[in-house]
Scaffold this motif. Sequence first.
Motif, PDB file in Angstrom:
ATOM      1  N   ARG A 196       0.844  -1.211   0.000  1.00  8.19           N
ATOM      2  CA  ARG A 196       0.000   0.000   0.000  1.00  8.19           C
ATOM      3  C   ARG A 196       0.872   1.251   0.000  1.00  8.19           C
ATOM      4  NH1 ARG A 196      -5.161  -1.782   1.846  1.00  8.19           N
ATOM      5  NH2 ARG A 196      -4.987  -3.820   2.841  1.00  8.19           N
ATOM      6  N   ASN A 197       0.466   2.216  -0.853  1.00  7.12           N
ATOM      7  CA  ASN A 197       1.100   3.537  -0.866  1.00  7.12           C
ATOM      8  C   ASN A 197       0.186   4.590  -0.272  1.00  7.12           C
ATOM      9  OD1 ASN A 197       3.582   2.812  -2.370  1.00  7.12           O
ATOM     10  ND2 ASN A 197       2.110   2.283  -3.979  1.00  7.12           N
ATOM     11  N   SER A 228      -3.780   4.973   1.940  1.00 11.09           N
ATOM     12  CA  SER A 228      -4.804   4.226   2.685  1.00 11.09           C
ATOM     13  C   SER A 228      -6.055   4.030   1.830  1.00 11.09           C
ATOM     14  CB  SER A 228      -5.165   4.952   3.973  1.00 11.09           C
ATOM     15  OG  SER A 228      -5.806   6.179   3.683  1.00 11.09           O
ATOM     16  N   PHE A 268       1.124   7.544   2.370  1.00  9.88           N
ATOM     17  CA  PHE A 268       2.133   7.090   3.329  1.00  9.88           C
ATOM     18  C   PHE A 268       3.525   7.592   2.939  1.00  9.88           C
ATOM     19  CE2 PHE A 268      -0.740   3.106   3.526  1.00  9.88           C
ATOM     20  CZ  PHE A 268      -1.606   3.723   4.407  1.00  9.88           C
ATOM     21  N   GLN A 307       6.178   5.852   3.540  1.00  7.89           N
ATOM     22  CA  GLN A 307       6.822   4.643   3.035  1.00  7.89           C
ATOM     23  C   GLN A 307       5.735   3.643   2.687  1.00  7.89           C
ATOM     24  OE1 GLN A 307      10.384   2.922   5.040  1.00  7.89           O
ATOM     25  NE2 GLN A 307       9.486   3.994   6.774  1.00  7.89           N
ATOM     26  N   THR A 321       3.685   0.181   2.701  1.00  2.00           N
ATOM     27  CA  THR A 321       3.534  -0.881   3.702  1.00  2.00           C
ATOM     28  C   THR A 321       3.405  -2.220   2.979  1.00  2.00           C
ATOM     29  OG1 THR A 321       1.116  -0.899   3.733  1.00  2.00           O
ATOM     30  CG2 THR A 321       2.225   0.720   5.159  1.00  2.00           C
ATOM     31  N   GLU A 347       1.874  -6.296   3.713  1.00  2.00           N
ATOM     32  CA  GLU A 347       1.179  -7.239   4.596  1.00  2.00           C
ATOM     33  C   GLU A 347       0.878  -8.503   3.809  1.00  2.00           C
ATOM     34  OE1 GLU A 347      -1.764  -4.222   4.681  1.00  2.00           O
ATOM     35  OE2 GLU A 347      -3.391  -5.609   4.256  1.00  2.00           O
ATOM     36  N   ASN A 365       1.205 -12.792   9.670  1.00  2.00           N
ATOM     37  CA  ASN A 365       2.518 -12.144   9.597  1.00  2.00           C
ATOM     38  C   ASN A 365       3.585 -13.134   9.141  1.00  2.00           C
ATOM     39  OD1 ASN A 365       3.622 -13.464  11.865  1.00  2.00           O
ATOM     40  ND2 ASN A 365       2.995 -11.832  13.263  1.00  2.00           N
ATOM     41  N   LYS A 382       9.364 -10.358  -0.265  1.00  2.00           N
ATOM     42  CA  LYS A 382       9.243  -8.949   0.170  1.00  2.00           C
ATOM     43  C   LYS A 382      10.089  -8.062  -0.728  1.00  2.00           C
ATOM     44  CE  LYS A 382       9.084  -9.925   5.030  1.00  2.00           C
ATOM     45  NZ  LYS A 382       9.771  -9.730   6.285  1.00  2.00           N
ATOM     46  N   ASP A 435      -2.802   0.778  -3.998  1.00  2.00           N
ATOM     47  CA  ASP A 435      -2.385  -0.490  -3.385  1.00  2.00           C
ATOM     48  C   ASP A 435      -2.542  -1.598  -4.408  1.00  2.00           C
ATOM     49  OD1 ASP A 435      -5.109  -1.150  -3.425  1.00  2.00           O
ATOM     50  OD2 ASP A 435      -5.412  -0.588  -1.340  1.00  2.00           O
TER      51      ASP A 435
END
Length: 236
Positions: free
Chosen positions: A94-95, A97, A113, A115, A117, A119, A133, A152, A175
């Motif tokens: 995601r860049n 929200s 964001f 940075q 994220t 997930e 996780n 990742k 995202d």
Amino acid sequence: MVKKEQLYEGKAKKVFATDDPQIVIVDYKDDATAFNGEKKGTIVGKGVINNQMTNHLMRKLEEAGVPTHFVEELSERETAVKKVSIVPLEVIIRNVSAGSFSKRYGVEEGIVFEQPTIEFSYKDDALGDPLINDYHASALKLATWDEIELIKKYAFTVNGFLKKTLLECGITLVDFKLEFGKLADGTIVLADEISPDTCRFWDVKTGEKLDKDRFRRDLGNVEGAYQEMARRLLGK
Ligand code: UDP
């Protein structure tokens, strides 16, 4: 390459065997589902657009150093890809929200964001693809620790490339979801698709949504949004 029996039918694609045991053919459908299959519909022309957009991006990603399953586009809807066993993780970057992030943390959509994220969701329809996780994924042996680290790294490389490429087309990459697969020799490659079904695309100037949220949220002009993304990215 000879197309043989159907191996699998998913929500948006069918997969066929070929005369080469290392190669399968994916066939993109116009069927659309959302909310874990609860909402069903058709987006006319989606299969063609998602096939062509995915292949265009996968070719470029290979050049950018991300190995992919892409082999050859066979027709408007069909592509030959390397046979993989899918790592049962949805990798979400995601860049900005939106969607389940906004819902989960009670924040508005559109927060940019500093940075990106990352997930993971555990790909399991019966469980409803729960958030997971890296420690849990490794404990459950969904992938090794090293494989997760590599996934990742590739996912952030994909983000850097996609963000830049889309910005040049006047699109904010909000995202997206990736899936990775393992070749017979253990090599991890990017698999599945990169399309308006699996990404959120917002027009930079107007903020207009040009992705599957138009279908999920009944915003109208769903086909028009997919066509606009094809026009901007593929020039058609
Ligand atoms: N996504 C996807 N398949 C899924 C879940 C999510 O392709 O099963 C994509 C979705 O299109 C979006 C991103 O992953 O671009 C993040 O989705 P989110 O977690 O916000 O879930 P959603 O709001 O779509 O349920």
